[in-house]
Design a protein around this motif. Structure first.
Motif, PDB file in Angstrom:
ATOM      1  N   PHE A 165       0.825  -1.214   0.000  1.00  0.00           N
ATOM      2  CA  PHE A 165       0.000   0.000   0.000  1.00  0.00           C
ATOM      3  C   PHE A 165       0.858   1.263   0.000  1.00  0.00           C
ATOM      4  O   PHE A 165       0.514   2.255  -0.623  1.00  0.00           O
ATOM      5  CB  PHE A 165      -0.928   0.018   1.208  1.00  0.00           C
ATOM      6  CG  PHE A 165      -1.899  -1.137   1.254  1.00  0.00           C
ATOM      7  CD1 PHE A 165      -2.637  -1.499   0.135  1.00  0.00           C
ATOM      8  CD2 PHE A 165      -2.070  -1.858   2.412  1.00  0.00           C
ATOM      9  CE1 PHE A 165      -3.534  -2.558   0.175  1.00  0.00           C
ATOM     10  CE2 PHE A 165      -2.966  -2.917   2.464  1.00  0.00           C
ATOM     11  CZ  PHE A 165      -3.693  -3.266   1.348  1.00  0.00           C
ATOM     12  N   ASP A 166       1.973   1.231   0.724  1.00  0.00           N
ATOM     13  CA  ASP A 166       2.861   2.390   0.795  1.00  0.00           C
ATOM     14  C   ASP A 166       4.187   1.927   1.388  1.00  0.00           C
ATOM     15  O   ASP A 166       4.213   1.039   2.246  1.00  0.00           O
ATOM     16  CB  ASP A 166       2.247   3.488   1.679  1.00  0.00           C
ATOM     17  CG  ASP A 166       2.954   4.827   1.557  1.00  0.00           C
ATOM     18  OD1 ASP A 166       3.659   5.060   0.553  1.00  0.00           O
ATOM     19  OD2 ASP A 166       2.798   5.662   2.474  1.00  0.00           O
ATOM     20  N   VAL A 167       5.285   2.518   0.942  1.00  0.00           N
ATOM     21  CA  VAL A 167       6.612   2.230   1.497  1.00  0.00           C
ATOM     22  C   VAL A 167       7.435   3.510   1.448  1.00  0.00           C
ATOM     23  O   VAL A 167       7.376   4.257   0.458  1.00  0.00           O
ATOM     24  CB  VAL A 167       7.305   1.057   0.755  1.00  0.00           C
ATOM     25  CG1 VAL A 167       7.526   1.371  -0.710  1.00  0.00           C
ATOM     26  CG2 VAL A 167       8.596   0.664   1.440  1.00  0.00           C
ATOM     27  N   GLN A 168       8.178   3.782   2.526  1.00  0.00           N
ATOM     28  CA  GLN A 168       8.935   5.022   2.635  1.00  0.00           C
ATOM     29  C   GLN A 168      10.240   4.790   3.381  1.00  0.00           C
ATOM     30  O   GLN A 168      10.318   3.924   4.258  1.00  0.00           O
ATOM     31  CB  GLN A 168       8.135   6.072   3.425  1.00  0.00           C
ATOM     32  CG  GLN A 168       6.822   6.458   2.805  1.00  0.00           C
ATOM     33  CD  GLN A 168       6.964   7.256   1.528  1.00  0.00           C
ATOM     34  OE1 GLN A 168       7.879   8.074   1.390  1.00  0.00           O
ATOM     35  NE2 GLN A 168       6.083   7.015   0.573  1.00  0.00           N
ATOM     36  N   PHE A 169      11.264   5.609   3.050  1.00  0.00           N
ATOM     37  CA  PHE A 169      12.449   5.731   3.889  1.00  0.00           C
ATOM     38  C   PHE A 169      12.123   6.793   4.928  1.00  0.00           C
ATOM     39  O   PHE A 169      11.714   7.907   4.577  1.00  0.00           O
ATOM     40  CB  PHE A 169      13.666   6.206   3.079  1.00  0.00           C
ATOM     41  CG  PHE A 169      14.262   5.145   2.205  1.00  0.00           C
ATOM     42  CD1 PHE A 169      14.861   4.024   2.757  1.00  0.00           C
ATOM     43  CD2 PHE A 169      14.244   5.267   0.824  1.00  0.00           C
ATOM     44  CE1 PHE A 169      15.431   3.052   1.956  1.00  0.00           C
ATOM     45  CE2 PHE A 169      14.808   4.304   0.013  1.00  0.00           C
ATOM     46  CZ  PHE A 169      15.408   3.185   0.579  1.00  0.00           C
ATOM     47  N   VAL A 170      12.317   6.477   6.207  1.00  0.00           N
ATOM     48  CA  VAL A 170      12.042   7.437   7.283  1.00  0.00           C
ATOM     49  C   VAL A 170      13.298   7.536   8.137  1.00  0.00           C
ATOM     50  O   VAL A 170      13.783   6.530   8.671  1.00  0.00           O
ATOM     51  CB  VAL A 170      10.827   7.007   8.142  1.00  0.00           C
ATOM     52  CG1 VAL A 170      10.552   8.050   9.220  1.00  0.00           C
ATOM     53  CG2 VAL A 170       9.595   6.811   7.262  1.00  0.00           C
ATOM     54  N   GLY A 171      13.825   8.751   8.262  1.00  0.00           N
ATOM     55  CA  GLY A 171      15.046   8.980   9.030  1.00  0.00           C
ATOM     56  C   GLY A 171      14.860   8.727  10.514  1.00  0.00           C
ATOM     57  O   GLY A 171      13.755   8.830  11.042  1.00  0.00           O
ATOM     58  N   ARG A 184       5.317  -2.659   8.737  1.00  0.00           N
ATOM     59  CA  ARG A 184       6.638  -3.239   8.968  1.00  0.00           C
ATOM     60  C   ARG A 184       7.691  -2.141   9.053  1.00  0.00           C
ATOM     61  O   ARG A 184       7.630  -1.155   8.327  1.00  0.00           O
ATOM     62  CB  ARG A 184       7.013  -4.178   7.833  1.00  0.00           C
ATOM     63  CG  ARG A 184       6.085  -5.355   7.664  1.00  0.00           C
ATOM     64  CD  ARG A 184       6.472  -6.115   6.426  1.00  0.00           C
ATOM     65  NE  ARG A 184       5.739  -7.350   6.280  1.00  0.00           N
ATOM     66  CZ  ARG A 184       6.049  -8.272   5.385  1.00  0.00           C
ATOM     67  NH1 ARG A 184       7.056  -8.092   4.558  1.00  0.00           N
ATOM     68  NH2 ARG A 184       5.338  -9.373   5.306  1.00  0.00           N
ATOM     69  N   ILE A 185       8.675  -2.372   9.919  1.00  0.00           N
ATOM     70  CA  ILE A 185       9.776  -1.432  10.115  1.00  0.00           C
ATOM     71  C   ILE A 185      11.080  -2.198   9.968  1.00  0.00           C
ATOM     72  O   ILE A 185      11.262  -3.242  10.599  1.00  0.00           O
ATOM     73  CB  ILE A 185       9.695  -0.778  11.513  1.00  0.00           C
ATOM     74  CG1 ILE A 185       8.425   0.072  11.631  1.00  0.00           C
ATOM     75  CG2 ILE A 185      10.938   0.042  11.799  1.00  0.00           C
ATOM     76  CD1 ILE A 185       8.174   0.618  13.018  1.00  0.00           C
TER      77      ILE A 185
END
Length: 166
Positions: free
Chosen positions: A116-122, A148-149
């Motif tokens: 559904f969505d995937v991101q790089f998060v600092g 998921r992380i």
């Protein structure tokens, strides 16, 4: 329709604030929601924030539909999956550590049905995604919504999923 929110940590019964969950390096399931055979859920919003104190390698955070359950460290219940607004109706999700759970669960299957969505998060940052009305992703019956992380270093995160049952 009633909307609900599910977090990756218990509500702060002793500290009055939610503490989040610590994640060691590697891929983990932070929130898992299990739809029974007679229910689907529409994802309205999801988000994650980390408590890192210095810039570093971003974590990969993804919201997926999976056909395989992971085992989470804590089971959700009708008190940890809370309704939003005036409704007092309890969620009809299937609750348990291998169904709807939260915390620090190992990913049981890397193969997903839908992303559904995937991101790089600092590690010192946060991310929130709210879908436009009428364009929300749907988790079909007898499947699992997983937040998921995957981090490169140990971090504490607060993560959540807002959904409505339909």
């Amino acid at each position: 329709m009633t909307m609900y929110v599910a977090y990756n940590a218990a509500f702060g019964a002793t500290t009055a604030t939610m503490a989040g969950t610590s994640y060691a390096a590697g891929s983990k399931v932070a929130v898992q929601l299990a739809t029974p055979s007679s229910l689907q859920i529409r994802i309205v919003e999801w988000g994650v924030s980390f408590n890192g104190s210095a810039a570093g390698t971003p974590g990969v955070c993804e919201l997926v539909q999976n056909g395989t359950a992971s085992t989470c460290s804590s089971a959700h219940s009708t008190t940890t999956v809370q309704s939003i607004g005036d409704s007092t109706t309890g969620s009809r999700l299937t609750m348990g550590t291998t169904t709807s759970g939260y915390g620090n669960g190992a990913v049981a299957s890397a193969t997903v049905d839908k992303v559904f969505d995937v991101q790089f998060v600092g590690p010192t940052s946060q991310y929130v995604k709210m879908w436009p009305l009428g364009r929300e992703p749907v988790v079909v019956p007898s499947k699992f919504c997983q937040l998921r992380i995957n981090t490169a270093a140990t971090l504490t995160a607060l993560a959540y999923v807002v959904f409505e049952e339909c």
